[in-house]
Motif scaffolding. Structure first.
Motif, PDB file in Angstrom:
ATOM      1  N   LEU A   1       2.622   2.605 -18.944  1.00 20.94           N
ATOM      2  CA  LEU A   1       1.478   3.404 -18.493  1.00 20.94           C
ATOM      3  C   LEU A   1       0.607   3.857 -19.662  1.00 20.94           C
ATOM      4  O   LEU A   1      -0.553   4.208 -19.487  1.00 20.94           O
ATOM      5  CB  LEU A   1       1.967   4.628 -17.706  1.00 20.94           C
TER       6      LEU A   1
ATOM      7  N   GLN B   1       3.595  -2.934 -13.244  1.00 24.35           N
ATOM      8  CA  GLN B   1       3.992  -3.610 -12.002  1.00 24.35           C
ATOM      9  C   GLN B   1       5.074  -4.642 -12.260  1.00 24.35           C
ATOM     10  O   GLN B   1       5.961  -4.844 -11.441  1.00 24.35           O
ATOM     11  CB  GLN B   1       2.782  -4.327 -11.376  1.00 24.35           C
TER      12      GLN B   1
ATOM     13  N   PHE C   1       9.309  11.244 -11.899  1.00 24.40           N
ATOM     14  CA  PHE C   1       8.583  12.285 -12.626  1.00 24.40           C
ATOM     15  C   PHE C   1       9.141  13.655 -12.231  1.00 24.40           C
ATOM     16  O   PHE C   1       9.961  13.788 -11.331  1.00 24.40           O
ATOM     17  CB  PHE C   1       7.099  12.300 -12.255  1.00 24.40           C
TER      18      PHE C   1
ATOM     19  N   TYR D   1       5.363  14.726  -7.936  1.00 27.05           N
ATOM     20  CA  TYR D   1       4.297  13.749  -7.712  1.00 27.05           C
ATOM     21  C   TYR D   1       4.782  12.314  -7.595  1.00 27.05           C
ATOM     22  O   TYR D   1       4.041  11.388  -7.828  1.00 27.05           O
ATOM     23  CB  TYR D   1       3.223  13.801  -8.816  1.00 27.05           C
TER      24      TYR D   1
ATOM     25  N   PHE E   1       4.341  10.055  -1.866  1.00 24.57           N
ATOM     26  CA  PHE E   1       2.995   9.932  -1.327  1.00 24.57           C
ATOM     27  C   PHE E   1       2.850  10.904  -0.157  1.00 24.57           C
ATOM     28  O   PHE E   1       3.630  10.834   0.805  1.00 24.57           O
ATOM     29  CB  PHE E   1       2.746   8.491  -0.894  1.00 24.57           C
TER      30      PHE E   1
ATOM     31  N   HIS F   1       1.009  11.184   2.389  1.00 22.23           N
ATOM     32  CA  HIS F   1       0.698  10.728   3.746  1.00 22.23           C
ATOM     33  C   HIS F   1       1.885  10.054   4.431  1.00 22.23           C
ATOM     34  O   HIS F   1       1.802   9.711   5.597  1.00 22.23           O
ATOM     35  CB  HIS F   1      -0.504   9.782   3.722  1.00 22.23           C
TER      36      HIS F   1
ATOM     37  N   PHE G   1       8.990   2.524   0.327  1.00 20.50           N
ATOM     38  CA  PHE G   1       7.659   2.069  -0.101  1.00 20.50           C
ATOM     39  C   PHE G   1       7.715   0.756  -0.879  1.00 20.50           C
ATOM     40  O   PHE G   1       6.915  -0.136  -0.643  1.00 20.50           O
ATOM     41  CB  PHE G   1       7.009   3.158  -0.968  1.00 20.50           C
TER      42      PHE G   1
ATOM     43  N   ASP H   1      -4.252  12.741  -7.121  1.00 24.10           N
ATOM     44  CA  ASP H   1      -3.592  12.883  -8.410  1.00 24.10           C
ATOM     45  C   ASP H   1      -3.325  11.510  -9.026  1.00 24.10           C
ATOM     46  O   ASP H   1      -2.778  10.629  -8.374  1.00 24.10           O
ATOM     47  CB  ASP H   1      -2.277  13.639  -8.220  1.00 24.10           C
TER      48      ASP H   1
ATOM     49  N   ARG I   1      -1.173  10.666 -11.041  1.00 28.60           N
ATOM     50  CA  ARG I   1       0.247  10.329 -11.155  1.00 28.60           C
ATOM     51  C   ARG I   1       0.743   9.571  -9.927  1.00 28.60           C
ATOM     52  O   ARG I   1       1.640   8.753 -10.025  1.00 28.60           O
ATOM     53  CB  ARG I   1       1.065  11.609 -11.366  1.00 28.60           C
ATOM     54  N   LEU I   2       0.096   9.850  -8.775  1.00 33.48           N
ATOM     55  CA  LEU I   2       0.452   9.094  -7.575  1.00 33.48           C
ATOM     56  C   LEU I   2       0.099   7.623  -7.751  1.00 33.48           C
ATOM     57  O   LEU I   2       0.847   6.730  -7.355  1.00 33.48           O
ATOM     58  CB  LEU I   2      -0.314   9.635  -6.358  1.00 33.48           C
TER      59      LEU I   2
ATOM     60  N   GLU J   1      -0.214   6.084 -10.619  1.00 32.30           N
ATOM     61  CA  GLU J   1       0.683   5.505 -11.626  1.00 32.30           C
ATOM     62  C   GLU J   1       2.036   5.176 -11.010  1.00 32.30           C
ATOM     63  O   GLU J   1       2.638   4.158 -11.338  1.00 32.30           O
ATOM     64  CB  GLU J   1       0.843   6.482 -12.792  1.00 32.30           C
ATOM     65  N   ASN J   2       2.493   6.055 -10.121  1.00 31.33           N
ATOM     66  CA  ASN J   2       3.766   5.769  -9.461  1.00 31.33           C
ATOM     67  C   ASN J   2       3.663   4.491  -8.627  1.00 31.33           C
ATOM     68  O   ASN J   2       4.581   3.684  -8.605  1.00 31.33           O
ATOM     69  CB  ASN J   2       4.190   6.943  -8.584  1.00 31.33           C
ATOM     70  N   ALA J   3       2.530   4.312  -7.966  1.00 32.01           N
ATOM     71  CA  ALA J   3       2.338   3.082  -7.184  1.00 32.01           C
ATOM     72  C   ALA J   3       2.376   1.854  -8.096  1.00 32.01           C
ATOM     73  O   ALA J   3       2.975   0.836  -7.750  1.00 32.01           O
ATOM     74  CB  ALA J   3       1.019   3.142  -6.425  1.00 32.01           C
ATOM     75  N   TYR J   4       1.758   1.960  -9.273  1.00 34.48           N
ATOM     76  CA  TYR J   4       1.774   0.820 -10.208  1.00 34.48           C
ATOM     77  C   TYR J   4       3.205   0.535 -10.653  1.00 34.48           C
ATOM     78  O   TYR J   4       3.640  -0.615 -10.695  1.00 34.48           O
ATOM     79  CB  TYR J   4       0.914   1.100 -11.449  1.00 34.48           C
TER      80      TYR J   4
ATOM     81  N   LEU K   1       2.828  -2.046  -7.114  1.00 35.86           N
ATOM     82  CA  LEU K   1       1.605  -2.312  -6.355  1.00 35.86           C
ATOM     83  C   LEU K   1       0.449  -2.657  -7.292  1.00 35.86           C
ATOM     84  O   LEU K   1       0.228  -1.965  -8.289  1.00 35.86           O
ATOM     85  CB  LEU K   1       1.214  -1.069  -5.535  1.00 35.86           C
TER      86      LEU K   1
ATOM     87  N   LYS L   1      -3.606  -2.972  -8.240  1.00 35.50           N
ATOM     88  CA  LYS L   1      -4.662  -1.964  -8.057  1.00 35.50           C
ATOM     89  C   LYS L   1      -5.268  -2.055  -6.667  1.00 35.50           C
ATOM     90  O   LYS L   1      -5.584  -1.046  -6.036  1.00 35.50           O
ATOM     91  CB  LYS L   1      -5.763  -2.163  -9.108  1.00 35.50           C
TER      92      LYS L   1
ATOM     93  N   ARG M   1      -3.146   1.111   0.123  1.00 36.76           N
ATOM     94  CA  ARG M   1      -1.947   1.782   0.637  1.00 36.76           C
ATOM     95  C   ARG M   1      -1.806   3.233   0.191  1.00 36.76           C
ATOM     96  O   ARG M   1      -1.035   3.983   0.774  1.00 36.76           O
ATOM     97  CB  ARG M   1      -0.691   1.006   0.227  1.00 36.76           C
ATOM     98  N   VAL M   2      -2.498   3.604  -0.896  1.00 39.07           N
ATOM     99  CA  VAL M   2      -2.353   4.990  -1.375  1.00 39.07           C
ATOM    100  C   VAL M   2      -3.689   5.744  -1.331  1.00 39.07           C
ATOM    101  O   VAL M   2      -3.779   6.829  -0.768  1.00 39.07           O
ATOM    102  CB  VAL M   2      -1.778   5.025  -2.819  1.00 39.07           C
TER     103      VAL M   2
ATOM    104  N   PRO N   1      -5.415   5.938   2.532  1.00 38.12           N
ATOM    105  CA  PRO N   1      -4.744   6.850   3.484  1.00 38.12           C
ATOM    106  C   PRO N   1      -4.773   8.310   3.055  1.00 38.12           C
ATOM    107  O   PRO N   1      -4.692   9.190   3.897  1.00 38.12           O
ATOM    108  CB  PRO N   1      -3.296   6.347   3.510  1.00 38.12           C
ATOM    109  N   ASN N   2      -4.911   8.565   1.762  1.00 38.66           N
ATOM    110  CA  ASN N   2      -4.961   9.952   1.308  1.00 38.66           C
ATOM    111  C   ASN N   2      -6.391  10.473   1.188  1.00 38.66           C
ATOM    112  O   ASN N   2      -6.613  11.570   0.672  1.00 38.66           O
ATOM    113  CB  ASN N   2      -4.231  10.102  -0.026  1.00 38.66           C
TER     114      ASN N   2
END
Lengths: 237, 219
Positions: free
Chosen positions: A48, A75, A83, A86, A89, A91, A100, B114, B116-117, B119-122, B126, B128, B134-135, B138-139
């Motif tokens: 990151l 990825q 973390f 956070y 998600f 939703h 997920f 946020d 960080r959400l 980054e967590n997906a990456y 996932l 980009k 997906r993130v 929906p948010n």
């Protein structure tokens, strides 16, 4: 598999410059005062944040090499990263959060049983406690079958009792995981309880004397002394 | 009452809203998450229709949509028809007229998520694009809904820009606001009043909806 890293990164107030390695089935705890570059180091392992110089090598795979201009995206590193908060998600309910990126969605039920959050599977993250959220975050990371597990102060936002419980659960889980685990904390008790190896990091550099100075309450100076207050407090519990 | 004009208005507003949601989302994403040279210039350009008088927008749209303009010319050589004085023509005009009202709330909603959400997906694998679908989307549903309502309201109120580009062809380009104007011109206050009155419940209901969405997004 072993993760081996040698990293250099210029930050605003100091430079990060560390080398370390951690083998499979082993937990390395990175400890040090807050603001000492621990999260930056973890982010560099996850892909990151890019180091200025250095290498990150996982087994035979090169994840980062500044000389060869290699930088594998987060990825493709297939790792788990929990973390402080956070991870979840907002939703999605807990079950969908954990599933997920799951390799096999059916495994999530077993993980939920293990972490005792099965009854909360349909709840949204804001409807459960911080400890339950972190349990779910760990399930989310594990369901992906990570090749490396990074835990960045996963329990530090929680109350002491919850934190101790989760710490014990994590320790008992450790044996069943085959990947290297890197755990970041500023809590010496936690480090001593969990670690196979300890890497003290102060102002971006490995400082093996830090733990001893902190525990023996030697009159420290500057930031080391400031950061040491937090672990000392936790010795009470 | 001129139901045909009301129908054209609602159809135009609906088509504009649907198309603008699709166009505005990537623009808002770009403006919310990326830094690149010329970004502030692009952002100002996107918001420019909000700052220009509608007749000025209408004037330039006539220039580019006329058979000699580059869009009008391309359209004519492709289909043989004209863009001016058609429903398609006023749809394009309406989209350009309303684009700031779509991009602005979407950008605000995307920026609020946020990092960080993401980054967590990456980290969870996932791409980009998948993270966006997906993130982020929906948010940001409240922001997207707010954008849709604003665009819809703004489109049913368009007048000058549509009159210049589309004229007043019944069933094709004659929208309700133009019908009101024409009815008043011919001293037919009753007809004007009927159409005008029908706007009040529509606009009021949509404003209530916006307030509701804003409240929801705050909690």
């Amino acid at each position: 598999m072993t993760i081996a890293a040698s990293l250099k990164k210029r930050l605003k107030y100091f430079d990060v410059e560390v080398s370390f390695s951690c083998a499979s089935k082993s937990m390395m705890v990175m400890i040090g005062p807050s603001g000492g570059g621990k999260t930056t180091i973890i982010r560099m392992l996850a892909g990151l944040t890019a180091p200025d110089e250095g290498q990150v090598i996982f087994g035979e795979e090169v994840w980062f090499d500044s000389a060869r201009r290699i930088n594998v995206t987060p990825q493709k590193r297939r790792l788990g990263y929990v973390f402080q908060d956070y991870n979840l998600f907002p939703h999605l309910n807990l079950l969908d959060n954990a599933a997920f990126a799951a390799v096999d969605k059916k495994e999530v039920d077993g993980l939920f049983d293990l972490f005792k959050i099965s009854h909360l599977r349909k709840r949204k993250p804001h409807m459960v406690s911080g400890g339950e959220r972190q349990r779910c975050a760990i399930c989310q990371a594990l369901a992906r079958h990570p090749r490396l597990l990074l835990l960045d102060e996963p329990f530090s936002a929680l109350d002491v009792v919850t934190r101790r419980g989760l710490r014990e659960e994590l320790k008992s889980l450790k044996g069943s995981l085959s990947c290297p685990i890197i755990y970041v904390t500023h809590d010496i008790n936690e480090a001593l309880f969990l670690a196979d190896e300890i890497l003290p990091v102060v102002e971006g550099k490995n400082d093996d004397g830090w733990m001893q100075r902190t525990i023996t309450r030697e009159p420290g100076e500057g930031t080391a002394a400031k950061g040491a207050r937090e672990p000392r407090l936790s010795l009470v519990y | 009452m001129d139901y045909l004009a009301l129908y054209v208005t609602l159809k135009l507003a609906l088509v504009t809203t649907v198309i603008l949601m699709v166009i505005a989302a990537p623009i808002a994403y770009l403006l919310a998450y990326y830094r690149f040279p010329g970004k502030s210039l692009l952002e100002a350009l996107v918001y420019l229709p909000m700052a220009l008088p509608p007749t000025v927008i209408g004037f330039y749209l006539i220039i580019v949509m006329s058979p000699k303009g580059f869009i009008g010319h391309a359209w004519e050589s492709l289909t043989g028809g004209s863009l001016l004085f058609t429903f398609l023509g006023i749809t394009i005009a309406s989209i350009i007229y309303s684009i700031p009202f779509a991009v602005s709330p979407m950008k605000a909603a995307f920026s609020k998520i946020d990092r960080r959400l993401l980054e967590n997906a990456y980290v969870l694998g996932l791409s980009k694009r998948a993270t966006f679908l997906r993130v982020i989307i929906p948010n940001s549903l409240n922001g997207i809904a707010a954008a849709a309502v604003l665009v819809f309201l703004h489109s049913i109120g368009a007048f000058g820009v549509l009159l210049m580009v589309g004229g007043s062809i019944p069933g094709e380009t004659k929208v309700a606001s133009i019908a009101i104007y024409e009815a008043v011109e011919t001293m037919n206050y009753q007809a004007a009043g009927m159409i005008a009155l029908s706007f009040i419940p529509i606009s009021y209901a949509f404003l209530l909806l916006i307030n509701k969405l804003n409240e929801d997004s705050r909690t």
